[in-house]
Design an enzyme around this catalytic site. Structure first.
Site, mmCIF file in Angstrom:
data_model
loop_
_atom_site.group_PDB
_atom_site.id
_atom_site.type_symbol
_atom_site.label_atom_id
_atom_site.label_comp_id
_atom_site.label_asym_id
_atom_site.label_seq_id
_atom_site.Cartn_x
_atom_site.Cartn_y
_atom_site.Cartn_z
ATOM 1 N N CYS A 17 12.392 24.513 1.335
ATOM 2 C CA CYS A 17 11.731 23.720 0.250
ATOM 3 C C CYS A 17 11.154 24.778 -0.582
ATOM 4 C CB CYS A 17 10.737 23.040 1.141
ATOM 5 S SG CYS A 17 11.154 21.938 2.325
ATOM 6 N N SER A 31 11.542 11.416 -2.544
ATOM 7 C CA SER A 31 10.164 12.276 -2.455
ATOM 8 C C SER A 31 9.572 12.337 -3.713
ATOM 9 C CB SER A 31 10.572 13.526 -1.685
ATOM 10 O OG SER A 31 9.356 14.391 -1.575
ATOM 11 N N CYS A 68 2.894 21.538 -10.064
ATOM 12 C CA CYS A 68 2.563 21.678 -8.608
ATOM 13 C C CYS A 68 2.275 23.294 -8.354
ATOM 14 C CB CYS A 68 2.963 20.983 -7.640
ATOM 15 S SG CYS A 68 3.254 19.449 -7.664
ATOM 16 N N CYS A 71 4.773 25.229 -5.905
ATOM 17 C CA CYS A 71 6.198 25.062 -5.867
ATOM 18 C C CYS A 71 6.692 25.909 -7.096
ATOM 19 C CB CYS A 71 6.394 23.615 -6.425
ATOM 20 S SG CYS A 71 7.918 23.164 -6.511
ATOM 21 N N GLU A 113 20.484 23.625 -7.842
ATOM 22 C CA GLU A 113 20.859 24.023 -6.356
ATOM 23 C C GLU A 113 21.036 22.765 -5.608
ATOM 24 O OE1 GLU A 113 19.944 28.919 -5.996
ATOM 25 O OE2 GLU A 113 18.313 27.123 -5.506
ATOM 26 N N GLY A 148 12.766 18.898 -9.419
ATOM 27 C CA GLY A 148 12.177 17.635 -10.164
ATOM 28 C C GLY A 148 11.732 16.587 -9.401
ATOM 29 N N ASN A 157 6.499 28.114 1.872
ATOM 30 C CA ASN A 157 7.676 29.172 1.463
ATOM 31 C C ASN A 157 7.255 30.014 0.255
ATOM 32 O OD1 ASN A 157 9.487 28.580 3.561
ATOM 33 N ND2 ASN A 157 9.699 26.580 2.460
ATOM 34 N N LEU A 167 1.727 15.101 -0.007
ATOM 35 C CA LEU A 167 0.446 14.975 -0.015
ATOM 36 C C LEU A 167 -0.427 16.196 -0.304
ATOM 37 C CD1 LEU A 167 -1.603 12.471 0.351
ATOM 38 C CD2 LEU A 167 -1.577 13.048 2.755
ATOM 39 N N CYS A 227 20.231 17.853 0.279
ATOM 40 C CA CYS A 227 18.892 17.902 -0.500
ATOM 41 C C CYS A 227 19.438 18.184 -1.905
ATOM 42 C CB CYS A 227 17.961 19.136 0.118
ATOM 43 S SG CYS A 227 16.511 19.295 -1.350
ATOM 44 N N CYS A 232 10.949 21.056 -13.702
ATOM 45 C CA CYS A 232 10.078 20.038 -13.306
ATOM 46 C C CYS A 232 8.720 19.799 -14.103
ATOM 47 C CB CYS A 232 9.376 19.996 -11.792
ATOM 48 S SG CYS A 232 8.711 18.468 -11.226
HETATM 49 N N1 SAH Z 1 8.770 16.133 -6.717
HETATM 50 C C1 SAH Z 1 9.057 15.540 -5.339
HETATM 51 C C2 SAH Z 1 10.330 16.227 -4.994
HETATM 52 C C3 SAH Z 1 10.452 17.754 -5.122
HETATM 53 S S1 SAH Z 1 9.469 18.759 -3.796
HETATM 54 C C4 SAH Z 1 7.898 15.822 -4.602
HETATM 55 O O1 SAH Z 1 6.845 16.199 -5.113
HETATM 56 O O2 SAH Z 1 7.846 15.197 -3.563
HETATM 57 C C5 SAH Z 1 10.288 18.500 -2.316
HETATM 58 C C6 SAH Z 1 8.946 18.941 -1.251
HETATM 59 O O3 SAH Z 1 8.877 20.380 -0.909
HETATM 60 C C7 SAH Z 1 7.758 18.396 -1.490
HETATM 61 O O4 SAH Z 1 7.137 17.824 -0.400
HETATM 62 C C8 SAH Z 1 7.139 19.537 -1.957
HETATM 63 O O5 SAH Z 1 5.602 19.752 -2.082
HETATM 64 C C9 SAH Z 1 7.742 20.829 -1.007
HETATM 65 N N2 SAH Z 1 7.599 21.995 -1.418
HETATM 66 C C10 SAH Z 1 7.495 22.539 -2.839
HETATM 67 N N3 SAH Z 1 7.333 23.652 -2.988
HETATM 68 C C11 SAH Z 1 7.064 24.332 -1.526
HETATM 69 C C12 SAH Z 1 7.014 25.698 -1.004
HETATM 70 N N4 SAH Z 1 6.786 26.581 -1.960
HETATM 71 N N5 SAH Z 1 6.864 25.803 0.255
HETATM 72 C C13 SAH Z 1 7.081 24.780 1.061
HETATM 73 N N6 SAH Z 1 6.987 23.470 0.593
HETATM 74 C C14 SAH Z 1 7.286 23.176 -0.665
#
Ligand code: SAH
Length: 402
Positions: free
Chosen positions: A360, A218, A138, A141, A114, A186, A317, A241, A127, A134
């Site tokens: 996000c 990022s 995390c 996510c 997407e 990713g 989210n 972070l 974006c 990935c």
């Molecule tokens: N792998 C990279 C890029 C992808 S995530 C990274 O970790 O930065 C892009 C951003 O969205 C990151 O800051 C991630 O932490 C945030 N993100 C991921 N899942 C989320 C969620 N459920 N709610 C809000 N932000 C989220």
């Protein structure tokens, strides 16, 4: 047996993908300028031909070699025989009430990613994704729940920008896309072989021509990747972070175990070395009761003082099956106030496009998972009673949990 509707969309994805990739021909979008010059040298051509071709493709949006009128007929036919200019095909597109747009793009192997366009009064941010799925897992996510399929090629990465630009009626006089962020699916720094040439094409005046500070990579904190990126381009760096102490951060971003906070901050300082006025953007997703206490804000301040930086707070989210919840507006406001009163720049990312799941961490795409993580997540969803029969996200569950 999947229901008829999902069978036909699978078939559409497969057929779109097969028309995208012609195995015998190379995708011209996979080559940055130095690589294309090399390709042409191997055909006995001068380097300036590469410049002419890039201009046709990226400035004139000409994707048929026969129309490249300042190139000899002989070379045109040689190019047509060896190369294709393959853009991902759009499977679905959605527009949010707030103007955010989202496209699902078909890739080879039955995968899809997407891409989201977020218009704002002073800029338009695209974006994009760097991998299908990935590997990093995390915990907050949704991409992590889908496992991992493969890296995107350079052509698939710049193809996302070209496709969105075309759909937005992009022309050089009226730039709809002003910023590009690698914040889709990713971990970009785990795909350097393809992401770095894509960055060169994003910055190259003969190609997409973005200013370096308007392209943001990022990362979840891949220290060697940050050092490599510094050698490639002066793009903006965002670091996810989410926790300012190692125990908490490792719980949310398991990669922290390998590259703990002190090492990550040292890499950030190296990245900024020699760059006047540059700052790292730290992203911090606020999750109710997990990392949103005033004490977390205070340890975050101590961390942020160690690197020229700004903070981007992102309300969590939710997605189907997650146990985390978004922090309340009250908690978010208190957290932001504590940071700001310490003199640190802290912005709050407004949730955009949530009526079309474009926020996000909500991008899903289609991952032909090779890790079995998707399967394990489906099993957990079933146990919780939130899975739909076709295994797709349960819309009602999502609405209830937000
Ligand atoms: N792998 C990279 C890029 C992808 S995530 C990274 O970790 O930065 C892009 C951003 O969205 C990151 O800051 C991630 O932490 C945030 N993100 C991921 N899942 C989320 C969620 N459920 N709610 C809000 N932000 C989220």
């Amino acid at each position: 047996m999947p229901p008829a509707e999902s069978r036909s969309s699978e078939a559409a994805a497969e057929s779109a993908a097969s028309s995208v990739v012609t195995p015998a021909k190379k995708n011209l979008l996979d080559f940055d300028l130095p690589m294309l010059e090399q390709e042409l040298a191997s055909l006995g051509e001068k380097p300036f031909r590469a410049r002419q071709i890039l201009k046709w493709v990226y400035h004139q949006h000409v994707h048929d070699f026969s129309e490249m009128s300042n190139i000899s007929l002989k070379l045109r036919s040689e190019l047509s025989a060896r190369y294709t200019i393959a853009l991902p095909q759009i499977m679905t597109q959605q527009t949010s009430e707030d103007g955010t747009r989202k496209w699902l793009l078909a890739l080879s192997g039955g995968n899809a990613v997407e891409v989201v366009y977020i218009p704002e009064p002073s800029r338009g941010t695209l974006c994009i994704s760097s991998q299908v799925g990935c590997m990093l897992n995390c915990t907050f996510c949704s991409t992590a729940t889908q496992g991992f399929s493969r890296n995107l090629s350079t052509g698939e990465i710049v193809g996302q920008v070209l496709t969105a630009a075309r759909e937005l009626g992009h022309c050089n006089a009226d730039r709809k896309i002003t910023n590009v962020v690698f914040m889709g699916m990713g971990e970009p720094l785990l795909n350097p072989d393809n992401v770095f040439p894509a960055i060169r094409l994003l910055l190259e005046d003969l190609a997409l021509g973005f200013a370096a500070r308007r392209v943001t990579v990022s990362t979840a904190g891949l220290v060697p990747g940050i050092d490599q990126l510094k050698e490639v381009a002066d793009v903006s760096l965002a670091v996810s972070l989410h926790g300012a102490e190692n125990t908490l951060r490792t719980e949310l971003v398991p990669l922290n175990k390998k590259y703990p906070i002190a090492e990550l901050l040292a890499a950030c300082r190296r990245y900024l070395a020699g760059k006047a006025r540059a700052r790292i953007t730290f992203e911090y997703t606020l999750i109710e009761g997990v990392n949103d206490h005033p004490e977390h804000a205070r340890s975050l301040i101590r961390l942020l003082r160690q690197v020229p930086s700004k903070l981007n707070l992102i309300p969590f989210n939710p997605f189907p099956g997650t146990d985390y919840q978004r922090s309340t507006p009250q908690r978010i406001a208190t957290f932001q106030k504590i940071i700001q009163e310490a003199g640190v720049v802290a912005t709050l990312r407004r949730t955009r496009g949530d009526d079309i799941d474009a926020a996000c961490g909500q991008l899903v795409g289609r991952v032909k998972d090779r890790t079995r993580r998707q399967e394990r997540h489906q099993t957990r969803l079933l146990a919780k009673g939130v899975a739909t029969p076709d295994g797709g996200p349960n819309r009602r569950a999502l609405e209830v949990s937000t």
